[in-house]
Design a protein around this motif. Sequence first.
Motif, PDB file in Angstrom:
ATOM      1  N   ASN A  47       0.810  -1.216   0.000  1.00  0.00           N
ATOM      2  CA  ASN A  47       0.000   0.000   0.000  1.00  0.00           C
ATOM      3  C   ASN A  47       0.848   1.273   0.000  1.00  0.00           C
ATOM      4  O   ASN A  47       0.311   2.374   0.131  1.00  0.00           O
ATOM      5  N   ALA A  95      -3.904  -4.927   9.366  1.00  0.00           N
ATOM      6  CA  ALA A  95      -4.328  -3.860   8.457  1.00  0.00           C
ATOM      7  C   ALA A  95      -5.134  -2.802   9.204  1.00  0.00           C
ATOM      8  O   ALA A  95      -5.011  -1.603   8.941  1.00  0.00           O
ATOM      9  N   TYR A 136      -6.536  -2.078   2.259  1.00  0.00           N
ATOM     10  CA  TYR A 136      -5.167  -2.546   2.452  1.00  0.00           C
ATOM     11  C   TYR A 136      -5.050  -4.047   2.155  1.00  0.00           C
ATOM     12  O   TYR A 136      -4.067  -4.496   1.565  1.00  0.00           O
TER      13      TYR A 136
END
Length: 228
Positions: A47, A95, A136
Amino acid sequence: MKKILSTLIFSLLLIANSALAFEIDYLKGGKSEELLQKVGYRILNANKIPYRTNFVLAQKKQINASTSCRNKTIVLYDTTLRYLTTEDELAAILAHEISHLVDLNQGAFNGQFACFTQSFAPKKYELKADKRAVDYLVSAGYHPVAEIVALNKITDQPRYDWNLSHPLGSKRMASVYEYIYSKYPQYLVENPYKDNVVYQNFLLTSRENRKKLQDKVKTNSNRQINYL
């Protein structure tokens, strides 16, 4: 012939159970710290998140994970691992915490006042982190439905949440489901969790919430759903 067939079936079941046991042992055994680092950095890198953090496995009896305001370290309690079965579920929890990490690094003076700001609306930031975690996960190649499964395993369900820092588990799961339904519907169709007993439990207990979502979509309404 029957004896050979029985032996073959037993052997296949043994292999399947061994594979599952290996996956679970990998999460809970001596490689836990290694896996924590691998999954955490995979999410950060996929990401393109430019903030440093440490991923720490702490020996605690509680089920929890947190991101420190003081040093921006992400801590996972080892007891939590007992409730996780797959790497995707671990990724879902990390995440979520990485989303908090991002918020702690943004704003005036490199996020100096982020903790102060979040303390006034903790539920808002928890729901935000749940949804951002879905993005994510998808970017890192994990299945986002794993977040619903993980939340169903580790979140509480008290009668009310007005006096709590986190929303009810049912609200969080419904919110994640709506986000996946709206942005990544293909993952609900191509869903390896469809026969998972924990996910089936979510479907059973979220019928009313999912009906609200279906009605919202049918009427093309942008209204906010107040989940149970």
